[in-house]
Enzyme design. Sequence first.
Site, mmCIF file in Angstrom:
data_model
loop_
_atom_site.group_PDB
_atom_site.id
_atom_site.type_symbol
_atom_site.label_atom_id
_atom_site.label_comp_id
_atom_site.label_asym_id
_atom_site.label_seq_id
_atom_site.Cartn_x
_atom_site.Cartn_y
_atom_site.Cartn_z
ATOM 1 C CB ALA A 63 -7.986 41.998 -30.352
ATOM 2 N N GLY A 108 -8.625 39.646 -34.940
ATOM 3 C CA GLY A 108 -7.597 40.623 -35.305
ATOM 4 C C GLY A 108 -6.459 40.024 -36.120
ATOM 5 C CD GLU A 111 -10.585 42.377 -37.501
ATOM 6 O OE1 GLU A 111 -10.041 42.141 -36.397
ATOM 7 O OE2 GLU A 111 -11.618 43.042 -37.613
ATOM 8 C CD GLU A 131 -13.733 39.435 -34.626
ATOM 9 O OE1 GLU A 131 -14.309 38.598 -35.360
ATOM 10 O OE2 GLU A 131 -12.616 39.917 -34.902
HETATM 11 N N1 CAA Z 1 -6.431 36.788 -26.500
HETATM 12 C C1 CAA Z 1 -5.758 36.496 -25.370
HETATM 13 N N2 CAA Z 1 -5.175 35.306 -25.153
HETATM 14 C C2 CAA Z 1 -5.279 34.376 -26.125
HETATM 15 C C3 CAA Z 1 -5.971 34.615 -27.313
HETATM 16 C C4 CAA Z 1 -6.565 35.893 -27.492
HETATM 17 N N3 CAA Z 1 -7.191 36.242 -28.621
HETATM 18 N N4 CAA Z 1 -5.907 33.493 -28.068
HETATM 19 C C5 CAA Z 1 -5.209 32.596 -27.368
HETATM 20 N N5 CAA Z 1 -4.829 33.117 -26.181
HETATM 21 C C6 CAA Z 1 -4.050 32.470 -25.120
HETATM 22 C C7 CAA Z 1 -4.912 31.522 -24.303
HETATM 23 O O1 CAA Z 1 -5.640 32.224 -23.330
HETATM 24 C C8 CAA Z 1 -3.859 30.606 -23.726
HETATM 25 O O2 CAA Z 1 -3.251 31.272 -22.667
HETATM 26 P P1 CAA Z 1 -2.879 30.439 -21.302
HETATM 27 O O3 CAA Z 1 -1.866 29.422 -21.752
HETATM 28 O O4 CAA Z 1 -2.319 31.493 -20.416
HETATM 29 O O5 CAA Z 1 -4.145 29.823 -20.839
HETATM 30 C C9 CAA Z 1 -2.837 30.518 -24.865
HETATM 31 O O6 CAA Z 1 -3.071 31.633 -25.689
HETATM 32 C C10 CAA Z 1 -2.997 29.253 -25.679
HETATM 33 O O7 CAA Z 1 -4.338 29.203 -26.137
HETATM 34 P P2 CAA Z 1 -5.282 27.932 -25.949
HETATM 35 O O8 CAA Z 1 -4.892 27.157 -24.720
HETATM 36 O O9 CAA Z 1 -6.694 28.389 -26.041
HETATM 37 O O10 CAA Z 1 -4.867 27.076 -27.230
HETATM 38 P P3 CAA Z 1 -5.760 26.042 -28.025
HETATM 39 O O11 CAA Z 1 -4.842 25.356 -28.968
HETATM 40 O O12 CAA Z 1 -6.569 25.200 -27.110
HETATM 41 O O13 CAA Z 1 -6.781 26.944 -28.868
HETATM 42 C C11 CAA Z 1 -7.436 28.783 -30.239
HETATM 43 C C12 CAA Z 1 -6.321 27.798 -29.858
HETATM 44 C C13 CAA Z 1 -8.581 28.031 -30.929
HETATM 45 C C14 CAA Z 1 -6.845 29.790 -31.213
HETATM 46 C C15 CAA Z 1 -7.966 29.478 -28.978
HETATM 47 O O14 CAA Z 1 -6.870 30.000 -28.249
HETATM 48 C C16 CAA Z 1 -8.908 30.610 -29.251
HETATM 49 O O15 CAA Z 1 -10.061 30.380 -29.595
HETATM 50 N N6 CAA Z 1 -8.408 31.869 -29.103
HETATM 51 C C17 CAA Z 1 -9.245 33.048 -29.266
HETATM 52 C C18 CAA Z 1 -9.535 33.306 -30.723
HETATM 53 C C19 CAA Z 1 -10.456 34.491 -30.850
HETATM 54 O O16 CAA Z 1 -11.590 34.475 -30.440
HETATM 55 N N7 CAA Z 1 -9.938 35.561 -31.477
HETATM 56 C C20 CAA Z 1 -10.699 36.769 -31.717
HETATM 57 C C21 CAA Z 1 -10.441 37.748 -30.590
HETATM 58 S S1 CAA Z 1 -11.525 39.134 -30.694
HETATM 59 C C22 CAA Z 1 -10.803 40.204 -31.819
HETATM 60 O O17 CAA Z 1 -9.811 39.882 -32.426
HETATM 61 C C23 CAA Z 1 -11.508 41.507 -31.965
HETATM 62 C C24 CAA Z 1 -11.076 42.325 -33.097
HETATM 63 O O18 CAA Z 1 -11.488 42.161 -34.223
HETATM 64 C C25 CAA Z 1 -10.152 43.438 -32.888
#
Ligand code: CAA
Length: 261
Positions: A63, A108, A111, A131
């Site tokens: 998400a 998400g 999920e 999360e």
């Molecule tokens: N939400 C918003 N933006 C996201 C995102 C997310 N979940 N995941 C990645 N992005 C964005 C980053 O912010 C980045 O944007 P910018 O270029 O504008 O900075 C772009 O995507 C590329 O991401 P990274 O530069 O971080 O890429 P990376 O290769 O270094 O890392 C990754 C990849 C490990 C997947 C890392 O992006 C990451 O950890 N993302 C978040 C993963 C996460 O925590 N997901 C769970 C979200 S909570 C949820 O989902 C709740 C639920 O159950 C409903």
Amino acid sequence: MEFILYEQKGSYAVITINREKALNALNSTVLEELDQTLDAVNLDEVRALVLTGSGAKSFVAGADIGEMSTLTKAEGEAFGKKGNDVFRKIENFPIPVIAAVNGFALGGGCELSMSCDIRICSDNAVFGQPEVGLGITPGFGGTQRLARLVGAGMAKQMIYTARNIKADEAYRIGLVNAVYPQEELLAAAEKMASGIAQNAPIAVRNCKKAINQGLDVDMDQAIVIEEKLFGDCFETQDQRYGMAFFLDKNKDKVKEPFKNC
Ligand code: CAA
């Protein structure tokens, strides 16, 4: 649509989450568009769906953390419901949905894949529920579907530790059915969808209903659900044709497509 691509390929269709710059993260617009896309599927023609993400890096990286970062308690709950409603629509969608997980399937994203009937993934796929590291619980069904798919012990370990797992481990614990080289994944998913689409559509739909509804009740009730859906297949044109084709001793006969009736 801004973030969803939809392509019908004869009797199956491919839905692609297309927000590659944010690794296909699910914001409200993506969820709304996914919901609208499902509503618009032509169920008279389409008999299976493939769901995937744009690019070679990510299925869905969760998400949208930016959008969630300022939510109140009530807004958080509403956001959870928004995701859950769409994912439940996928889970209960009349036809099978195959998740082709082409990279990160985090939060998400994991999920979303679990709301699909079948998961296959690329060799660079990474699954996880990160999360608790963000100060929240999984919110789009993760606490419920992961435990049902891989068992409570493994689900609790993944969710409490927030540790990601790679494709081979996801395969080992039964979270995905198969792992493919990245460049072969979509073709494999489409081949599966096409194969499903060649089978009798009412029977396939009834199998999905029987499995899903049966898992929610005890075995005595589940068997009754199966009996009803089994019975419902009889007198259909597809049942009559499918059985007559088997019984016909003519070796030169060619099987015709099932007609959805
Ligand atoms: N939400 C918003 N933006 C996201 C995102 C997310 N979940 N995941 C990645 N992005 C964005 C980053 O912010 C980045 O944007 P910018 O270029 O504008 O900075 C772009 O995507 C590329 O991401 P990274 O530069 O971080 O890429 P990376 O290769 O270094 O890392 C990754 C990849 C490990 C997947 C890392 O992006 C990451 O950890 N993302 C978040 C993963 C996460 O925590 N997901 C769970 C979200 S909570 C949820 O989902 C709740 C639920 O159950 C409903």
